[in-house]
Scaffold this active site. Structure first.
Site, mmCIF file in Angstrom:
data_model
loop_
_atom_site.group_PDB
_atom_site.id
_atom_site.type_symbol
_atom_site.label_atom_id
_atom_site.label_comp_id
_atom_site.label_asym_id
_atom_site.label_seq_id
_atom_site.Cartn_x
_atom_site.Cartn_y
_atom_site.Cartn_z
ATOM 1 N N ASP A 35 3.613 55.056 -50.647
ATOM 2 C CA ASP A 35 4.237 53.735 -49.790
ATOM 3 C C ASP A 35 5.025 53.101 -50.950
ATOM 4 O O ASP A 35 4.913 53.427 -52.011
ATOM 5 C CB ASP A 35 3.216 52.957 -48.943
ATOM 6 C CG ASP A 35 3.640 51.784 -48.481
ATOM 7 O OD1 ASP A 35 4.581 51.565 -47.843
ATOM 8 O OD2 ASP A 35 3.052 50.663 -48.836
ATOM 9 N N SER A 36 5.529 52.007 -50.621
ATOM 10 C CA SER A 36 6.564 51.265 -51.272
ATOM 11 C C SER A 36 5.453 50.458 -52.078
ATOM 12 O O SER A 36 5.859 49.820 -53.283
ATOM 13 C CB SER A 36 7.272 50.159 -50.729
ATOM 14 O OG SER A 36 6.546 48.996 -49.804
ATOM 15 N N CYS A 63 4.403 54.669 -44.996
ATOM 16 C CA CYS A 63 5.426 53.826 -44.976
ATOM 17 C C CYS A 63 6.352 54.060 -43.706
ATOM 18 O O CYS A 63 7.218 55.262 -43.669
ATOM 19 C CB CYS A 63 6.110 53.749 -46.255
ATOM 20 S SG CYS A 63 7.434 52.707 -46.416
ATOM 21 N N GLU A 111 2.097 41.748 -51.621
ATOM 22 C CA GLU A 111 2.206 42.459 -52.737
ATOM 23 C C GLU A 111 1.876 41.366 -53.909
ATOM 24 O O GLU A 111 1.071 41.443 -54.915
ATOM 25 C CB GLU A 111 3.395 43.072 -53.152
ATOM 26 C CG GLU A 111 3.842 44.092 -52.353
ATOM 27 C CD GLU A 111 2.906 45.265 -52.656
ATOM 28 O OE1 GLU A 111 2.547 45.562 -53.775
ATOM 29 O OE2 GLU A 111 2.846 46.265 -51.922
ATOM 30 N N CYS A 125 4.518 48.238 -39.630
ATOM 31 C CA CYS A 125 4.643 48.377 -41.324
ATOM 32 C C CYS A 125 3.240 48.342 -41.882
ATOM 33 O O CYS A 125 2.355 47.792 -41.226
ATOM 34 C CB CYS A 125 5.207 47.044 -41.924
ATOM 35 S SG CYS A 125 5.315 47.206 -43.558
ATOM 36 N N HIS A 158 1.964 47.405 -44.267
ATOM 37 C CA HIS A 158 1.289 46.659 -44.808
ATOM 38 C C HIS A 158 0.619 45.605 -44.075
ATOM 39 O O HIS A 158 -0.476 44.793 -44.447
ATOM 40 C CB HIS A 158 2.400 45.616 -45.655
ATOM 41 C CG HIS A 158 2.900 46.234 -46.948
ATOM 42 N ND1 HIS A 158 3.642 47.466 -47.420
ATOM 43 C CD2 HIS A 158 2.722 45.931 -48.276
ATOM 44 C CE1 HIS A 158 3.590 47.520 -48.487
ATOM 45 N NE2 HIS A 158 3.207 46.576 -49.025
HETATM 46 N N1 DGL Z 1 4.899 49.531 -45.969
HETATM 47 C C1 DGL Z 1 6.149 49.763 -45.647
HETATM 48 C C2 DGL Z 1 6.401 50.156 -44.387
HETATM 49 O O1 DGL Z 1 5.300 50.713 -43.622
HETATM 50 C C3 DGL Z 1 7.145 49.427 -46.540
HETATM 51 C C4 DGL Z 1 7.520 47.926 -46.473
HETATM 52 C C5 DGL Z 1 8.412 47.336 -47.413
HETATM 53 O O2 DGL Z 1 8.347 47.772 -48.534
HETATM 54 O O3 DGL Z 1 9.211 46.801 -46.991
HETATM 55 O O4 DGL Z 1 7.382 49.768 -43.682
#
Ligand code: DGL
Length: 264
Positions: A11-12, A74, A152, A184, A186
């Site tokens: 993931d990011s 992600c 984050e 997302c 996150h």
């Molecule tokens: N967690 C990621 C997602 O599901 C990426 C969020 C990001 O880095 O902008 O989209």
């Protein structure tokens, strides 16, 4: 033996650990290697080309670490890069997409909200899915600008987060949504805050369990399932700070886990 190798997940940043948790719950005997590309977060505001390049970089790292399959934990990377990854690498990929279908099928008010990144909401894969399952519904799409950065930065409980979310949910609440789709990986970490803002009868859905189930099915289909009886080992790498990654995975008791810095 390939089935003894780890499942690779990327993931990011820390968000994909919400998916990682579902995977290790459903597949306790598997080893996992998680890459948090924190140095390049957020992906959501990047161009499709940049998202593709970062997805390739993460994939190559996981392949070099001998992973037997890759979970793209992600939504932004999945919706922009998964077709290309599947075309270029022979290893199985599992992606994550906003759960529009179950929300659209269950909605009674015929109004649903989707909170996701700009990268996901502007992707053609997302448009196709939305068109397919929700064309008859009122779909309120909102970009969660700034949310990933706050997660984050370990600011889930902050007033700043609450205020941002209140503003994002306002148009959804006023248009009577009964489902909120978290698009997302996150955002599951925001559920306690979201619950404070949303009316009680709004159901929140994310794709974590569906991804874990799909991971299991693909392992079985490829004969990659680790059939040993002992619990798996888990390594979580960050290419920046490890503090929040450590904090968000601390609640998983009784598992063998290492959180470390890795340059990738
Ligand atoms: N967690 C990621 C997602 O599901 C990426 C969020 C990001 O880095 O902008 O989209």
């Amino acid at each position: 033996m390939i089935n003894k190798e780890a499942i690779g997940i990327f993931d990011s940043g820390v968000g994909g650990t919400s998916i990682w948790k579902e995977i290790i719950r459903m597949l306790p005997n598997e080893d996992t290697i998680y890459l948090a590309d924190i140095a390049n977060a957020p992906y959501g505001e990047k161009s499709p080309e940049q998202i593709i390049d970062l997805s390739i970089k993460n994939t190559q790292k996981l392949i070099s670490l001998n992973c037997k399959m890759i979970v793209v934990a992600c939504n932004t990377a999945t919706t922009n890069a998964i077709d290309l990854l599947r075309e270029n690498y022979s290893i199985p990929f599992i992606g994550i997409e906003p759960a529009i279908k179950p929300a659209a099928l269950s909605s009674k008010s015929k109004s649903i909200g989707i909170l996701a990144t700009k990268g996901t909401l502007s992707s053609s894969l997302f448009h196709r899915t939305s068109e397919l399952y929700a064309s008859e519904l009122n779909v309120i799409e909102v970009i969660g600008k700034g949310l990933v950065e706050l997660i984050e930065a370990d600011k889930i409980e902050s007033l700043e987060m609450y205020t941002l979310l209140k503003g994002y949910l306002e148009p959804m609440i006023s248009q009577n949504i009964d489902y909120l789709v978290l698009g997302c990986s996150h955002y599951p970490y925001l559920i306690p805050v979201l619950r404070k803002i949303l009316p009680q009868d709004v159901t929140i859905i994310d794709s974590g369990q569906a991804v874990a189930l799909q991971t299991k099915n693909i392992l079985i289909k490829n004969n990659f399932l680790n059939t040993r009886e002992v619990l798996g080992n888990h390594t979580l790498y960050s290419n920046a700070d490890t503090k929040v990654l450590r904090k968000l995975t601390v609640t998983e008791k009784g598992i063998t886990k290492e959180v470390a810095y890795l340059n990738f």
